[in-house]
Every structure is written in C-alpha cells, then in structure tokens.
Enzyme design. Structure first.
Site, short mmCIF file in Angstrom:
data_model
loop_
_atom_site.label_atom_id
_atom_site.label_comp_id
_atom_site.label_asym_id
_atom_site.label_seq_id
_atom_site.Cartn_x
_atom_site.Cartn_y
_atom_site.Cartn_z
N LYS A 64 0.98 -1.78 0.05
CA LYS A 64 -0.37 -0.25 0.04
C LYS A 64 0.52 0.92 0.33
O LYS A 64 2.19 1.35 0.73
CB LYS A 64 -0.73 0.15 1.95
CG LYS A 64 -2.33 0.71 1.05
CD LYS A 64 -2.77 0.40 2.38
CE LYS A 64 -4.78 0.57 1.92
NZ LYS A 64 -5.33 0.25 2.97
N GLU A 117 -19.21 -6.42 10.21
CA GLU A 117 -20.02 -6.05 10.72
C GLU A 117 -21.27 -6.67 11.10
O GLU A 117 -21.77 -6.93 12.29
CB GLU A 117 -20.66 -4.55 9.74
CG GLU A 117 -19.92 -3.64 9.60
CD GLU A 117 -19.49 -3.86 8.62
OE1 GLU A 117 -19.22 -4.44 7.73
OE2 GLU A 117 -17.95 -2.84 8.42
N ARG A 154 -25.55 -3.49 7.16
CA ARG A 154 -24.78 -5.07 6.95
C ARG A 154 -24.83 -6.13 7.74
O ARG A 154 -25.73 -7.03 7.79
CB ARG A 154 -23.66 -4.89 6.55
CG ARG A 154 -22.77 -4.61 5.36
CD ARG A 154 -22.73 -6.46 4.69
NE ARG A 154 -22.49 -5.82 2.94
CZ ARG A 154 -21.53 -5.96 2.51
NH1 ARG A 154 -20.78 -5.47 2.69
NH2 ARG A 154 -21.79 -5.25 1.36
C1 LIG Z 1 -18.52 -3.56 4.14
C2 LIG Z 1 -17.61 -3.14 4.96
N1 LIG Z 1 -16.96 -1.70 5.87
C3 LIG Z 1 -15.97 -0.76 6.06
C4 LIG Z 1 -15.52 -0.68 4.28
C5 LIG Z 1 -14.47 0.87 4.62
N2 LIG Z 1 -13.27 0.59 4.36
C6 LIG Z 1 -13.13 0.73 3.15
S1 LIG Z 1 -11.74 0.20 2.60
C7 LIG Z 1 -11.48 -1.03 3.60
C8 LIG Z 1 -9.95 -1.78 3.49
C9 LIG Z 1 -9.92 -2.72 2.86
O1 LIG Z 1 -8.58 -3.50 2.33
P1 LIG Z 1 -8.03 -4.26 1.70
O2 LIG Z 1 -9.70 -4.79 0.81
O3 LIG Z 1 -7.12 -5.12 1.92
O4 LIG Z 1 -8.02 -3.43 0.45
P2 LIG Z 1 -7.22 -2.02 0.18
O5 LIG Z 1 -6.81 -0.60 0.36
O6 LIG Z 1 -5.98 -2.66 0.97
O7 LIG Z 1 -5.93 -2.10 -1.04
C10 LIG Z 1 -12.33 -0.61 4.67
C11 LIG Z 1 -12.39 -1.17 6.00
C12 LIG Z 1 -16.21 -0.81 3.93
N3 LIG Z 1 -15.74 -0.72 2.09
N4 LIG Z 1 -17.57 -2.25 3.70
#
Ligand SMILES: Cc1ncc(C[n+]2csc(CCOP(=O)(O)OP(=O)(O)O)c2C)c(N)n1
Length: 632
Positions: A282, A366, A394
C-alpha cells in the site's frame, strides 16, 4: 503528450513495450499523488495496484471481459486506463469523477456499491451467467486481504469452488492491510502462503536443475511432477484456497508487471476459477505514503506533496467520541470496544492503546461484530460497536435477532450518519433511522452537539436490557446549542410566542431547526423547537407538545421514508392527535457525490428553504380557516 494522456482505452496498452509501460507506471503514480494532494482520495490503495491493474488490462479484454473491484476504492488506475484521465481534475467533486467505479462513467465499470467483500459474489454470478449464455468471457475480481475478512467473500468462495465452468480469475491483492494491518486467522494464513516457498517454484527450480543433466532431466521431472501433491504438503503446508478446491497461483510480486501478466495469462488459459495471489505494498512508490504509520495514506485529506502533511481537518465528532469512550472505559471495566477494520477512523485508537485487551478489531465483518457483541454481553460485558452508519446495514438481522431479541445491552455507535457527500450514494448514512425503527426495544440517541454526544454515550452504556444506538454525522460538531427548557426527555431549544409550530430537530439537524425557528419567529409565528435527544422510542412529551401546537415539523438527515418524522406521525395518529405534521428529510434516493453542504442545499435541508416552506404551510393552514387563522 505523456504516455498517460495518450491512453484512451485499455487496448492502447497492448502496443507499448516494457520501457514505455514502466514509464507509464511512473506517470500514473506521479499523477495519482498530484491529484490526491489536491482533492484527497484513496491514494495508498491505488499506488499499490498500478502494475497489477495494468497487467489485468493487458491480459484481459475489458469490457468484454469484466473487471470487478471489491469495494472499488482502488479503481483509480483502472479509470486512468479506461479513458478518464481528464475527469481526475474533479475527482469526488460535484459533477466530477466518482471515487468508486461508476456505470454512468464508463462501460468498463460494472460494480459500484463500495461496501466491501461483495466482488466475489458479483463475479460468481457474472461468470455463471456467461457460462449459461455460452459467452466466452472472463471475469476478473480484484479483492484485498482486508475485504477477504468479510464473511460474504467466503460464502462466495465456497460456491466458486464448485463452479467448474466459471471463467473466473480472483486476484487477491495482499498488502497485509485494511486501514491498519489485517487481523485474524486469515491474515496468518496469507502470511504463511506469502512466506513459504511455493511448490510450483520449487518444481521449476528442480526442473531447471534436472534438465541441465543430460538424459536424466525430463523423466525425473515427470516423476517429481506426479508427486506434486505430496510435495506441496511437505513444502508449503497450507490449506487455505486449495483445500477449498480452488486452483491457486502465487504468490507473485504484484509490482512486477511482467510476472503479473504471466500468471494472469496462465490463469486465463485455465478456463475455470483460479486464485492469483499478488503481494503488493500500500502506498508503493510515494515515500510519504509508505511512511504514514496510521494507514499508509489509505484515504488522506488534501496534502502537501513534499512533506505528505495533510490539511488539518480540525476537531470532528469522532474526536469527541474518542475522548469520551476512554473516560467511559476508565470508569467501567466491563465496557469493551469493537471495530470492523476501522480502528482510528471511528475513534477507537486511544481506547485500544489504553485497553488493548478490551478492544477487538474483527475485520470487515459487521455481522460478526454485532453477534459477537451479543455474546460478549451475554458473558457479562457491555460492548460498544463503533462503525460507520452506512455499514451497519450489513448487520441488520444480527442487530434484530441476535442482539435485540435477546435484549442484549450493546451500544452501537454510528459515525458518518446522515449525508456524508464526497463518497457518493453508498457512503451516505441515511438509512439507520429508518431500518432501526423496526427493531423492538432498541433505543436511538441522536446528539445535536459535542456535549450531548458525551451525555448520551454515558446514558447509552447504562442501558443493559436492550440495544442502544448513538448516531452522529461527519465533520465538525457545531458550537454547543443551549437548552432553554425541558419537556420529558426532550431539550427545548427555542420557545417564543403562541403554540403555533412545533419543530422537532433530530440530532445534527437540531441546529438547523433552531435557525428555522428563529426565522419563523421573525415572521411573527409562535414556535417551539425541541431536540428529543433519544429519538426512539418517541418521547410521550412530544405527543403532548404536538397536541398543543397547530403544526408539527420534523427535520432529520435520514431518508424520509420510515424515519423519525414518519414514526412520530404514526405515533401521533395512534394517540389520536390530529395536528398536521410536515416531514423533512432526505429524499429516498441514491444521492450523487458532492459536498455535504451542497447536497443539503439541493435537497432543501437548509434553514432558508425549510423556513420558506413552513411559512407556506402555515399560510395554507390559515387559508383553510381552521385552526390557525390567527397565525398570520
Ligand atoms: C462493509 C464495509 N465495511 C467497511 C468498509 C470501509 N473500508 C473501505 S476500504 C477498507 C479496507 C479495505 O482493505 P483491503 O480490501 O485490503 O483493500 P486495500 O485498501 O488494502 O487495498 C475498509 C475497511 C467498507 N467499504 N465496507
């Protein structure tokens, strides 16, 4: 013209040689940093998928082949490669590019929901549909290790594993992070995949060595290959994907475009479901992001490119919660906190620092957060589950059946409630006051300012026989709004003249309600403005107040259907109160991204527009003759 400017479709990538592709990757990174420094946005995740996205678009043929991004926050590179370079000047701004994929923007975009852990289910369905229709199209799903912590992703994998005809390539973008490091057994399993030498690699190595020995090599290699399964277990004991029955390729360096292309091409030829495990970083390639301890610039505000310093955002509602929950934690050793992969953005980082053993990051889960909170409560604790309002959707059934039915004293803290704006329709927290109304026993508090947030949080954690919800918006809280009186549990914020109009301001809209009230008073209309504080159940004092007034007006930043106003109306109806009621809230539609203030303006939730409408309502009532002729 730069390489980047010359790309109008993914096909343009095919004519470029290695040097040009490397130059393009650098241009993309520079451009992303520059753009996000001005507009803010999901910089870190996108810096991590530059080569990976280029490789996908070189190996697959979008939009015939479909690319589905989980969550979609990492789709900027995809947007750049699909002809949207110009649009980045207005990224996440009204009328400009969305921060997520958008069907309206491009035929290359298909899934735009931006709630995590859904891509594999969409992809499963798409691939099955193409198989049934006899269309030779591939589906590529890109999912982060964070999104893989969501239960739905595993429900999808369970089904994909037996969908032998699905031309489905799942790219696991493993950067070891959600906002913060990804947690749980899954993260550990991915680490073991990441760090163990893969049997394919070992086989390749053996093959190269044996082939070098004339006359011996190929035959010996064949024997070895036959022993492949046994070797795999010996070399890389793991069962994560393959024990599900899924073909697994990797791990591969996601920043090595050529290597990515090679494995993707192999996966494509397989013509069945395959997992490609890509290791990325990242924030890769931008020092300030790579060094950003909190979240590697997951989603910074505008910032200074040289220093990486973000424009200060001032004190927001989250900070007030963050301070108060620590105080609650000091006083109440039974209070535990749960976050779904968003520790610092929901304000739990200090609580975690102080009480690590009482803080749980459950991943993007969630549903699990809600039900495990019920378990914690049954075990004698008081859980506080802090999530963004939109993501609680969710876990609706979990709140209903697992928490409320069992009368568990669990407090849900919903940050970013109401219109959030920049992140578009999926991120507006405009559903909670409607969907939660149907949950028996559940109580909802909506603070109007920082003082009320602190008060109501403390009241909420005292409730041990029902779920409680505390919801507050994005951004800075207003100056405290003074109370001039009390009616039941409601704060009276303004009382002037006769009992003409009762304005009920819900939570953050209490300030607006007070401004509206002042405007009405200026017009000679008698006004009472109240903030119910606890908006569910309806306070009996509100019913009495409504009975005493000539017109009731409710104002809330929640969908108009089934919200607090609607329930107030129903309650008055049941109580035989015939005072006319006017509901003001968010129209029940998906709101395009724009600044919160601009959206509130557009939907008429500003003091000026509301006051004008109410004066007209009052005039109309007066026209009918009864009962408010004296009002004007
Ligand atoms: C249901 C839900 N909960 C929380 C989020 C908030 N959120 C957006 S991106 C993220 C982290 C995603 O991590 P990853 O899938 O590993 O992608 P990266 O950002 O590391 O590329 C979170 C928790 C969301 N989008 N959807």
């Amino acid at each position: 013209m730069s390489h980047l400017e010359s790309i109008t479709s993914p096909r343009d990538l095919r004519d470029l040689g290695d040097a040009d592709l490397d130059a393009l990757a650098t241009e993309i990174r520079d451009f992303l940093v520059l753009t996000c420094s001005r507009t803010g946005g999901h910089l870190g995740p996108n810096l991590g998928v530059v080569e990976l996205t280029m490789a996908i678009h070189r190996v697959f043929d979008s939009p015939t082949d479909r690319v589905v991004f989980d969550t979609g926050h990492q789709s900027y590179v995809h947007k750049l490669l699909t002809g949207r370079y110009e649009g980045f000047a207005r990224l996440r701004q009204e009328g400009g590019l969305s921060g997520y994929p958008s069907q309206a923007e491009s035929e290359h975009d298909i899934v735009e929901n931006s709630h995590a852990s859904t891509a594999l289910s969409y992809a499963d369905g798409l691939a099955k549909a193409y198989a049934i229709r006899g269309e030779a199209r591939h589906v590529v799903a890109v999912i982060g290790d964070g999104a893989l912590t969501g239960g739905m992703a595993w429900e999808a994998l369970n089904n994909i594993a037996i969908a032998r005809d699905s031309r489905l390539v799942i790219v696991v973008n493993d950067n070891e992070r959600s906002y913060t490091p990804t947690i749980g057994g899954l993260a550990t399993a991915l680490t073991s995949l990441r760090t163990n030498p893969r049997y394919e690699q070992v086989l390749d190595l053996v093959k190269r060595h044996l082939n070098a020995v004339r006359g011996v090599g190929p035959a010996a290699y064949d024997v070895l290959h036959a022993m492949k399964k046994g070797m795999k277990d010996a070399l890389a004991p793991q069962g994560l994907f393959e024990d599900l029955g899924l073909k697994y390729v990797g791990p591969v360096d996601g920043h090595d475009r050529a290597a990515m292309e090679q494995v993707l091409a192999r996966a494509k030829r397989f013509n069945g479901p395959v997992i490609v495990h890509a290791i990325t970083r990242k924030g890769f390639g931008y020092d300030a992001a790579e060094r950003h301890v909190a979240d590697l610039f997951h989603s910074p505000q505008p910032f200074d490119i040289d220093t990486g310093e973000e424009v200060p955002r001032g004190r927001i509602w989250t900070d007030v919660f963050a301070d108060e929950i620590v105080r609650v934690g000091e006083r109440r050793p039974d209070v535990v906190a749960i976050t779904a992969a968003m520790m610092h953005v929901v304000g739990l980082n200090e609580f975690e620092r102080r009480f690590p053993e009482r803080t749980f990051d459950v991943g993007i889960a969630e549903q699990h957060a809600a039900t495990s909170a019920a378990g914690l409560e049954m075990g004698g604790l008081h859980p506080v589950v802090a999530v963004y309002a939109t993501f609680l959707n969710r876990a609706f059934d979990q709140v209903l059946m697992d928490v409320a039915l069992h009368r568990c004293g669990v407090t849900f803290v919903l940050d970013r409630a109401g219109v959030t704006g920049d992140d578009g329709p999926s991120h507006n927290g405009m559903w909670d006051l409607s969907v939660l109304q149907v949950v028996p026993g559940l109580r909802i508090a909506a603070p109007r300012d920082a003082t009320r947030l602190r008060e109501l949080l403390n009241e909420a954690v005292e409730v041990d026989d029902a779920p409680t919800v505390l919801r507050f918006p994005k951004g800075p809280p207003p100056e405290d709004i003074a109370t001039v009186g009390r009616e039941g549990g409601c704060d009276v914020l303004l009382r002037s003249g006769l009992h003409d109009v009762l304005i009920v301001g819900i939570g953050a809209m209490a300030g607006t309600a007070t401004e509206v009230g002042t405007r009405l008073v200026d017009q000679g209309i008698g006004v009472t403005v109240v903030d119910p504080r606890w908006v569910k159940p309806v306070d009996p004092a509100l019913v009495a107040l409504a009975r005493a007034h000539k017109l009731v007006v409710s104002i809330e930043d929640n969908g108009i259907v089934g919200g607090c106003g609607a329930v107030l109306l129903q309650t008055l109806n049941s109580a035989g109160v015939t005072t006319p009621v006017r509901l003001h809230g968010i129209p029940q539609e998906f709101l395009d991204h724009a600044k919160r203030a601009a959206i509130l303006e557009r939907i008429g939730l500003t003091p000026q527009t509301l006051a004008r409408g109410i004066v007209e309502d009052v005039a109309a009532l007066a026209d009918v003759g009864e009962p408010v002729t004296r009002l004007l």
